[in-house]
Enzyme design. Structure first.
Site, mmCIF file in Angstrom:
data_model
loop_
_atom_site.group_PDB
_atom_site.id
_atom_site.type_symbol
_atom_site.label_atom_id
_atom_site.label_comp_id
_atom_site.label_asym_id
_atom_site.label_seq_id
_atom_site.Cartn_x
_atom_site.Cartn_y
_atom_site.Cartn_z
ATOM 1 C CG ASN A 285 13.965 -11.309 -40.239
ATOM 2 O OD1 ASN A 285 12.757 -11.424 -40.198
ATOM 3 N ND2 ASN A 285 14.703 -11.320 -39.135
ATOM 4 C CE LYS B 136 3.249 -3.221 -46.809
ATOM 5 N NZ LYS B 136 3.319 -4.389 -45.917
HETATM 6 P P1 NAD Z 1 15.549 -10.047 -46.617
HETATM 7 O O1 NAD Z 1 15.800 -8.899 -47.492
HETATM 8 O O2 NAD Z 1 16.054 -10.069 -45.215
HETATM 9 O O3 NAD Z 1 16.099 -11.394 -47.310
HETATM 10 C C1 NAD Z 1 15.830 -11.747 -48.626
HETATM 11 C C2 NAD Z 1 16.700 -12.953 -48.969
HETATM 12 O O4 NAD Z 1 16.362 -13.403 -50.277
HETATM 13 C C3 NAD Z 1 18.204 -12.641 -48.984
HETATM 14 O O5 NAD Z 1 18.926 -13.729 -48.480
HETATM 15 C C4 NAD Z 1 18.486 -12.496 -50.475
HETATM 16 O O6 NAD Z 1 19.844 -12.791 -50.802
HETATM 17 C C5 NAD Z 1 17.560 -13.562 -51.015
HETATM 18 N N1 NAD Z 1 17.296 -13.453 -52.442
HETATM 19 C C6 NAD Z 1 17.012 -12.345 -53.167
HETATM 20 N N2 NAD Z 1 16.888 -12.675 -54.467
HETATM 21 C C7 NAD Z 1 17.098 -14.009 -54.545
HETATM 22 C C8 NAD Z 1 17.104 -14.950 -55.594
HETATM 23 N N3 NAD Z 1 16.879 -14.567 -56.858
HETATM 24 N N4 NAD Z 1 17.356 -16.245 -55.304
HETATM 25 C C9 NAD Z 1 17.615 -16.637 -54.044
HETATM 26 N N5 NAD Z 1 17.612 -15.800 -53.002
HETATM 27 C C10 NAD Z 1 17.358 -14.503 -53.250
HETATM 28 O O7 NAD Z 1 13.967 -10.259 -46.639
HETATM 29 P P2 NAD Z 1 13.042 -10.969 -45.569
HETATM 30 O O8 NAD Z 1 12.660 -9.973 -44.532
HETATM 31 O O9 NAD Z 1 13.636 -12.264 -45.173
HETATM 32 O O10 NAD Z 1 11.735 -11.215 -46.449
HETATM 33 C C11 NAD Z 1 11.634 -12.281 -47.375
HETATM 34 C C12 NAD Z 1 10.198 -12.392 -47.858
HETATM 35 O O11 NAD Z 1 9.327 -12.571 -46.742
HETATM 36 C C13 NAD Z 1 9.643 -11.173 -48.599
HETATM 37 O O12 NAD Z 1 8.702 -11.632 -49.548
HETATM 38 C C14 NAD Z 1 8.928 -10.398 -47.498
HETATM 39 O O13 NAD Z 1 7.920 -9.554 -48.023
HETATM 40 C C15 NAD Z 1 8.328 -11.545 -46.714
HETATM 41 N N6 NAD Z 1 7.973 -11.220 -45.335
HETATM 42 C C16 NAD Z 1 8.912 -10.779 -44.446
HETATM 43 C C17 NAD Z 1 8.543 -10.534 -43.119
HETATM 44 C C18 NAD Z 1 9.556 -10.117 -42.089
HETATM 45 O O14 NAD Z 1 9.174 -9.987 -40.920
HETATM 46 N N7 NAD Z 1 10.814 -9.958 -42.426
HETATM 47 C C19 NAD Z 1 7.203 -10.712 -42.699
HETATM 48 C C20 NAD Z 1 6.277 -11.165 -43.640
HETATM 49 C C21 NAD Z 1 6.665 -11.406 -44.940
#
Ligand code: NAD
Length: 428
Positions: free
Chosen positions: A221, A106
């Site tokens: 996402n 990381k």
């Molecule tokens: P993102 O930034 O695309 O989306 C986050 C979403 O959460 C948004 O819709 C935002 O409005 C919402 N959100 C934020 N605060 C909130 C709250 N208090 N209540 C309700 N909704 C809320 O992020 P992402 O890429 O979808 O990632 C989400 C999670 O998944 C994170 O923990 C990330 O570390 C994990 N993750 C992502 C990936 C990836 O490929 N994108 C891979 C593994 C893990």
């Protein structure tokens, strides 16, 4: 005031617990409790106004017994060496449980990227590579985007690296833009991966996906494609999704009397995962408080937004109907909530298994770059399904044979594989 949780202390505690369950040799455990290598460096950047600002950068390589280190680079104002250490350690376990031949890493920079111009961001990302290029590469360490970093930034980083080594080397970074060395299917990868594990959990529990309902937290996402997959792959119904509304500085849960239509919602969500509330209401969506998602009367809960959302307090609100919690987000469940989940007999799909689809397609991206031959989206998703299904089965077998919680089983599978690789290489 409560003590701030130190992520690395948490990662070490989780490891110690499973090391004990596995009866791991303390000498071997000592190797795995800490990252193998850590880099801390200063990055001077000429700003648009002519001043020079110096940024703090990091990279941690936790363990590369199974292959080159792999993990994102975060741009965040509260980044610390300990958060990078924790996330690098978790990447080792995630790659091992998904059985992809990579280790854990990381990186990060202490910065709020929203405060930089595009040109400043480009100079900063290139500066990170100028510090690290000797210690990264397809056979050493392969970074990717993470919080605060984007495919465009990976394009700049790949370009800087290729210039420094004098060879076009796209597989040094993954998560690159499509047309710039990126892989088809990366956008869907994490969300669809979540759904492949939910499908396998339903088979195991004898549930009918077509009559199943789900409540999702978030609509970024991961949640977007988990919602699409729940409807299109499983044939189930999405009861609600939620999101943070930055204009109102609060979160909302959106549901629809006929079930949510994720494809429609994709047309009214912005790049930060915020749903347009006027357009949603015009289409008949009901808007409730942001916490409402967790108390819905559904079969599956998919926390896919933030860490710590399923906690000692919120878990008390969940319906007796819930049979599966699929952790799309990283670290959504606190240890206190875990105890309630166990007591209620709810089936948990732990984060580093459930959301491993993203890193798996990142690995496929590197493979395609090295071959200089690119797969169709169907081929990528089919290979992803195979990997996720196999990983799920390995963890379920471990949970059943050792009679342990799925989270512990996932750790046991992952740690077992890393230890085996270290033994085969004569490290321990
Ligand atoms: P993102 O930034 O695309 O989306 C986050 C979403 O959460 C948004 O819709 C935002 O409005 C919402 N959100 C934020 N605060 C909130 C709250 N208090 N209540 C309700 N909704 C809320 O992020 P992402 O890429 O979808 O990632 C989400 C999670 O998944 C994170 O923990 C990330 O570390 C994990 N993750 C992502 C990936 C990836 O490929 N994108 C891979 C593994 C893990």
């Amino acid at each position: 005031m409560s003590k701030t949780i130190n992520a690395f202390e948490m990662a070490q505690k989780q490891f110690d617990h499973v090391a004990e369950l596995l009866n791991l040799d303390p000498e071997v455990a000592e190797v795995l409790r800490w990252p193998a290598r850590e880099f801390s460096f200063r990055i001077p950047v000429r700003m648009d106004d002519g001043t020079l600002r110096v940024f703090q950068g990091y990279r941690v390589q936790h363990n590369d017994a199974r292959g080159p280190n792999k993990g994102g680079i975060r741009f965040h104002p509260s980044e610390t060496m300990d958060t990078v250490r924790a996330l690098g350690t978790w990447m080792t376990w995630k790659c091992a449980v998904a059985d992809i031949p990579l280790g854990g890493g990381k990186g990060g920079i202490i910065v709020d990227p929203a405060t930089l111009s595009t040109a400043e961001k480009e100079r900063l990302t290139r500066g990170w590579v100028q510090n690290m290029w000797r210690n990264i590469g397809p056979r050493q360490d392969v970074p990717a985007p993470d919080v605060g970093t984007t495919p465009q930034m990976m394009g700049w980083m790949m370009d800087e690296y290729s210039k420094l080594v004098g060879q076009y080397t796209p597989s040094t970074f993954t998560g690159k833009p499509l047309g710039g060395g990126g892989s088809l299917g990366r956008t869907e990868a994490t969300g669809f991966g979540v759904i492949y594990t939910v499908r396998e959990a339903m088979k195991h529990l004898g549930m009918d996906p077509k009559t199943s309902t789900a409540a999702l937290q978030g609509f970024g996402n991961v949640s977007q494609y988990a919602a699409v997959g729940f409807v299109e792959i499983l044939g189930g119904k999405v009861e609600c999704v939620s999101c943070w509304d930055r204009n109102d500085r609060t979160s909302y849960t959106y549901s629809h009397p006929d079930g949510c239509d994720p494809r429609f919602l994709l047309t009214i969500v912005d790049q930060y995962g915020m749903i347009d509330k006027e357009k949603a209401e015009a289409a008949g969506y009901i808007r409730e408080d942001g916490d409402a998602w967790i108390s819905k009367d559904v079969d599956v809960l998919i926390p896919a937004a933030l860490e710590g959302q399923v906690n000692g307090e919120s878990i008390q609100k969940i319906s007796d109907r819930v049979k599966i919690i699929a952790e799309g987000a990283n670290g959504p469940t606190t240890p206190e909530a875990d105890e309630v989940i166990k007591a209620k007999g709810i089936f948990n799909i732990p984060d580093f298994l459930c959301n491993a689809g993203g890193v798996t397609v990142s690995y496929f991206e590197g493979v395609q770059n090295d071959m200089n031959f690119y797969w169709s989206k169907e081929e990528v998703l089919e290979k992803l399904d195979q990997k996720m299904t196999t990983a799920f089965k390995a963890v379920l077998d471990m949970a059943e044979s050792k009679n342990v919680y799925m989270r512990d089983a996932a750790y046991m599978v992952a740690i077992g594989r890393v230890v085996k690789a270290m033994e085969l290489r004569g490290w321990v």
